[in-house]
Motif scaffolding. Sequence first.
Motif, PDB file in Angstrom:
ATOM      1  N   THR A 116      84.866  77.337  -3.815  1.00 58.25           N
ATOM      2  CA  THR A 116      83.920  78.392  -4.146  1.00 58.25           C
ATOM      3  C   THR A 116      84.270  79.713  -3.472  1.00 58.25           C
ATOM      4  OG1 THR A 116      81.584  79.012  -4.218  1.00 58.25           O
ATOM      5  CG2 THR A 116      82.235  77.542  -2.422  1.00 58.25           C
ATOM      6  N   PRO A 117      85.411  80.290  -3.875  1.00 54.41           N
ATOM      7  CA  PRO A 117      85.772  81.599  -3.318  1.00 54.41           C
ATOM      8  C   PRO A 117      84.708  82.646  -3.636  1.00 54.41           C
ATOM      9  CG  PRO A 117      87.128  81.070  -5.230  1.00 54.41           C
ATOM     10  CD  PRO A 117      86.363  79.833  -4.887  1.00 54.41           C
ATOM     11  N   GLY A 118      83.979  82.428  -4.708  1.00 56.87           N
ATOM     12  CA  GLY A 118      82.910  83.369  -5.057  1.00 56.87           C
ATOM     13  C   GLY A 118      81.866  83.444  -3.969  1.00 56.87           C
ATOM     14  N   LEU A 119      81.478  82.294  -3.417  1.00 55.60           N
ATOM     15  CA  LEU A 119      80.479  82.299  -2.356  1.00 55.60           C
ATOM     16  C   LEU A 119      81.098  82.612  -0.994  1.00 55.60           C
ATOM     17  CD1 LEU A 119      78.263  79.223  -3.366  1.00 55.60           C
ATOM     18  CD2 LEU A 119      77.780  81.653  -3.688  1.00 55.60           C
ATOM     19  N   PHE A 120      82.348  82.216  -0.799  1.00 56.89           N
ATOM     20  CA  PHE A 120      82.955  82.434   0.517  1.00 56.89           C
ATOM     21  C   PHE A 120      83.464  83.865   0.708  1.00 56.89           C
ATOM     22  CE2 PHE A 120      83.696  77.667   0.877  1.00 56.89           C
ATOM     23  CZ  PHE A 120      82.849  77.513   1.963  1.00 56.89           C
ATOM     24  N   LYS A 160      88.994  80.121   2.192  1.00 56.11           N
ATOM     25  CA  LYS A 160      88.798  81.021   3.331  1.00 56.11           C
ATOM     26  C   LYS A 160      87.322  80.921   3.676  1.00 56.11           C
ATOM     27  CE  LYS A 160      89.303  84.263   6.350  1.00 56.11           C
ATOM     28  NZ  LYS A 160      90.120  84.097   7.578  1.00 56.11           N
ATOM     29  N   MET A 161      87.025  80.216   4.778  1.00 58.65           N
ATOM     30  CA  MET A 161      85.638  79.836   5.045  1.00 58.65           C
ATOM     31  C   MET A 161      84.952  80.625   6.154  1.00 58.65           C
ATOM     32  SD  MET A 161      86.228  75.698   4.713  1.00 58.65           S
ATOM     33  CE  MET A 161      84.503  75.212   4.676  1.00 58.65           C
ATOM     34  N   THR A 162      85.723  81.388   6.932  1.00 60.02           N
ATOM     35  CA  THR A 162      85.119  82.003   8.119  1.00 60.02           C
ATOM     36  C   THR A 162      84.740  83.470   7.934  1.00 60.02           C
ATOM     37  OG1 THR A 162      87.265  82.595   9.049  1.00 60.02           O
ATOM     38  CG2 THR A 162      86.370  80.442   9.669  1.00 60.02           C
ATOM     39  N   SER A 201      78.836  83.732   7.555  1.00 64.71           N
ATOM     40  CA  SER A 201      78.144  83.152   8.706  1.00 64.71           C
ATOM     41  C   SER A 201      78.047  81.639   8.530  1.00 64.71           C
ATOM     42  CB  SER A 201      76.730  83.733   8.794  1.00 64.71           C
ATOM     43  OG  SER A 201      75.959  83.278   7.704  1.00 64.71           O
ATOM     44  N   GLY A 202      77.712  80.963   9.603  1.00 66.89           N
ATOM     45  CA  GLY A 202      77.537  79.510   9.536  1.00 66.89           C
ATOM     46  C   GLY A 202      76.523  79.110   8.471  1.00 66.89           C
ATOM     47  N   ASP A 203      75.403  79.841   8.405  1.00 71.85           N
ATOM     48  CA  ASP A 203      74.373  79.535   7.403  1.00 71.85           C
ATOM     49  C   ASP A 203      74.902  79.704   5.988  1.00 71.85           C
ATOM     50  OD1 ASP A 203      72.532  78.958   9.288  1.00 71.85           O
ATOM     51  OD2 ASP A 203      71.274  80.731   8.978  1.00 71.85           O
ATOM     52  N   GLU A 204      75.640  80.781   5.781  1.00 73.94           N
ATOM     53  CA  GLU A 204      76.173  81.027   4.437  1.00 73.94           C
ATOM     54  C   GLU A 204      77.213  79.976   4.077  1.00 73.94           C
ATOM     55  OE1 GLU A 204      76.019  85.827   3.881  1.00 73.94           O
ATOM     56  OE2 GLU A 204      77.259  85.081   5.519  1.00 73.94           O
ATOM     57  N   CYS A 205      77.971  79.528   5.087  1.00 69.43           N
ATOM     58  CA  CYS A 205      78.976  78.495   4.853  1.00 69.43           C
ATOM     59  C   CYS A 205      78.294  77.187   4.461  1.00 69.43           C
ATOM     60  CB  CYS A 205      79.823  78.313   6.104  1.00 69.43           C
ATOM     61  SG  CYS A 205      81.203  77.204   5.854  1.00 69.43           S
ATOM     62  N   THR A 206      77.238  76.845   5.189  1.00 65.68           N
ATOM     63  CA  THR A 206      76.478  75.632   4.863  1.00 65.68           C
ATOM     64  C   THR A 206      75.953  75.710   3.436  1.00 65.68           C
ATOM     65  OG1 THR A 206      75.809  75.427   7.161  1.00 65.68           O
ATOM     66  CG2 THR A 206      74.499  74.218   5.568  1.00 65.68           C
ATOM     67  N   ALA A 207      75.418  76.875   3.075  1.00 72.23           N
ATOM     68  CA  ALA A 207      74.857  77.045   1.728  1.00 72.23           C
ATOM     69  C   ALA A 207      75.950  76.933   0.669  1.00 72.23           C
ATOM     70  CB  ALA A 207      74.146  78.389   1.623  1.00 72.23           C
ATOM     71  N   ALA A 208      77.127  77.505   0.960  1.00 69.14           N
ATOM     72  CA  ALA A 208      78.223  77.445  -0.017  1.00 69.14           C
ATOM     73  C   ALA A 208      78.661  76.002  -0.232  1.00 69.14           C
ATOM     74  CB  ALA A 208      79.401  78.295   0.477  1.00 69.14           C
TER      75      ALA A 208
END
Lengths: 132, 349, 387
Positions: C51-55, C112-114, C117-124
């Motif tokens: 999900t590069p769109g969300l990341f 590319k995950m970083t 934020s941690g919250d956004e990563c969890t959501a993605a």
Amino acid sequence: MSPLNPARVAREFPTRYRLEAARCDGCGAVSFPPRVVCPACRGRKFATVSLEPEGKVLTWTVIHVGPSSHKHEVPYALAVVELAGGVRITCQIADVDPARVEAGMPVRLEFRRIQEDGEAGVIAYGHKAVPA
Amino acid sequence: MSVGIVGYGAYIPRRRIRLGEIAAVWGADAATYERGLELHEKSVPAADEDTITMSVTASRRALARARIDPSSIGAVYVGSESHPYAVKPSGTVVAEALGTGPAVHCADLEFACKAGSEGMFLAAALVKSGEVQHALAVGADTSQGAPGDALEYSAAAGAAAFIFGSTNLVATMEAQVSYMTDTPDFWRREYMRYPRHAGRFTGEPAYFKHTLGATRMLLEKTGLQPKDFAFAVFHQPNGKFPMRAGKLAGFRREQLEAGWLSPWLGNTYSGASPIGLTAILDQARAGDRILMVSYGSGAGSDGFVWAVTDRIDEVRAAAPATRDQLDNGKLYVSYGTYAKMRGKIRMGE
Amino acid sequence: MRDVAIVGIGLSRWGEVWDASLRTLWTEAALAALDDAGLDRVDSITVGSMTPGLFVGQEHLGPLLADELGMAGVPATRVESACASGGVALKTGFAEVAAGLADIVLVTGVEKMTDVSGDECTAALAAAADAELEVFYGATFPGLYAMMARAHMARWGTTREQLAMVAVKNHRHGALNPHAQYRQEITVKDVIESAMVAEPLTILDCSPITDGAAAVVLAELGVARTIAKGRPIVRIAGVGQATDRIALQSRADLTTLPATTLAAQRAFKMAGKTPNDIHLAEVHDCFTIAEILVVEALGFCKPGQGGCQASSGRTALGGEIPVNPSGGLKSKGHPVGATGVAQAVEITTQLRGVAGKRQVAGARVGLTQNMGGTGASTVVHILEVAS
């Protein structure tokens, strides 16, 4: 993309507010929420039924690191609950010390706030389980 | 045509906070409050509870006792001073959750603590007029007092729901009255988070004047005397006021105790006398007469006389008893948790 | 159907790579694989990315990355199947070569995950679960796997220590892998006492958040023989893919991974092999419980015996069937879209016999298992040294 877009929330009201499900005319399998095709027999005709609000915990966890939508609720118990009639749902177990939740625990569904779109956005309601 | 209550239900959140827990935070003397206001603890809504969720649960319980088809409900009124939305009704959610269908007159009502009885007044009158077969009235609140204010010791949460009809009654309505004057004893301005009140002005010229006024009207209208009632219930802003009002009106303690919940429940605002009525119905017998008088600041009282029918014994067990909800399964919270759940902590962006 | 071989492998830097963007990471891996193969042209590119769109707010990776490589004009396709995106990209590339649509395909995976934020990563990541039935109610991936862990523990008596042993074993392996994100060894006590995420899973039961990319170059076997440079040729002998009901609640059994079993059966059948023929495997240990469920589903042990595989040493390096010699997702890292391709990189390295300290002696047949969600999608590849 918001999970709490008003149209998106509103179209789920029959299932989230009234626990409406679909019973397949062909094989009797109950789909919750209702589907277009029965996953059991691929039938396409259904009757609307309501789920029983009682059931038992099948498996559970206690979430300590929550998503932003639920982060202020931690720690909260999340479970797969099997309702009377066999339909399974995923929901939180509310109004309980999470340490006391266990498999087989009888629960009943209660109407609760599930999420809100900040202080100014829509509030999404649904059901959580509480100890029966 | 007789009109009255077909089904009733109450909902009391499971969380409680003790008065001493609040007093300790603000450096107040808990004993003074416990003695002076006869308050010991109060209910606290969890973060996932609000007027709408409590109204739905109370209404479902009323429906379970009424044993009617929800589509026969033609009016839904939710009275509260803590509707989750300032604009957008609570009642539509309640109606949808019950499955009434769209042919419903639905309104949210507001009149400080008498918004619940207002709905009962309207629902009964609408059934009496023949306009609707059944009407649902809910009184519910998740009220807030400003941190440290006297109201914080009493502002509690709960809901009561009543389905009105003309057949299969559990309690017949023998009279309904309303008594009001413009009295600024308690208010909350638009966009303000917490209400303000006029201190001791909320007593004699406000609460007592109106509750006793409505009681007098009821007795005059029906020709009944206090001794003719098995039970009486008054609005309960604290533990002390309803007992005093009852005694001033000529009722004995035994008539008042069944519906007197506030010492362990707190003030549930729009839910107060309606929840008290549910507790009375839980133990009333056929033929018992009940006097109920609400109070809403601003100010006014609605009064009702109910006569319990023998159907009460058939429906009582169909939903949880109010006293059981009050006394059992309690989860005590700290002030910190209470402040977090009630949104009293300023959060980061 | 034509035979397909892996002729080049490459990885980008893995970890919290603060100075590299998605496109930079991807290009690092792509160039490494092309250089390894000794090729500078390909017929087609596949990109696995969840999900590069969300990341990073970027879709349309096919042309973006072909362009980045100076290969605008080459057909390039992004493939998505949540955390199985890389494995499915490999299958897609395989199919193109096998079908004769292409002779050489660059198969890649990247995440590319970083940059969130941690919250956004969890959501993605949660977007791989059922948004309406699970995530809406507060489910997280650790939470869903935790519920599977509880069910497995209840049914089979799997212990907390056995869960932890998967992490201990994979960190021990990862410590031998210069490319691993977390190379320190850990103990059972470390795992159990680390921060609770979703009971019973702690942070050390979970794979990390990783930036990274992986690439392999596929070639038709005849072409592969012409560019082998004397190295063993690694052939893709079997491919299997399957799906399952996406929401955990919809599955009859919460302790099994039917999609993995189905995908494995298909791959074994195609390769003409059985679980006993496998010398090593790279599997999807996104959580410790996942490896336990996967080794059962692959047929490496009987149902219910997954818990004791790591603790007995059977799936450790030197054991009967080493699982995750690279360190797995747990220690090597888990840039979700890259993982499935990176598994093929590791197996190829092992089959070439150049895995250094973590080399599985005599490895000639290896398996990769890559899954998305709570196992709703799985792809299995069987790789072997071509004779």
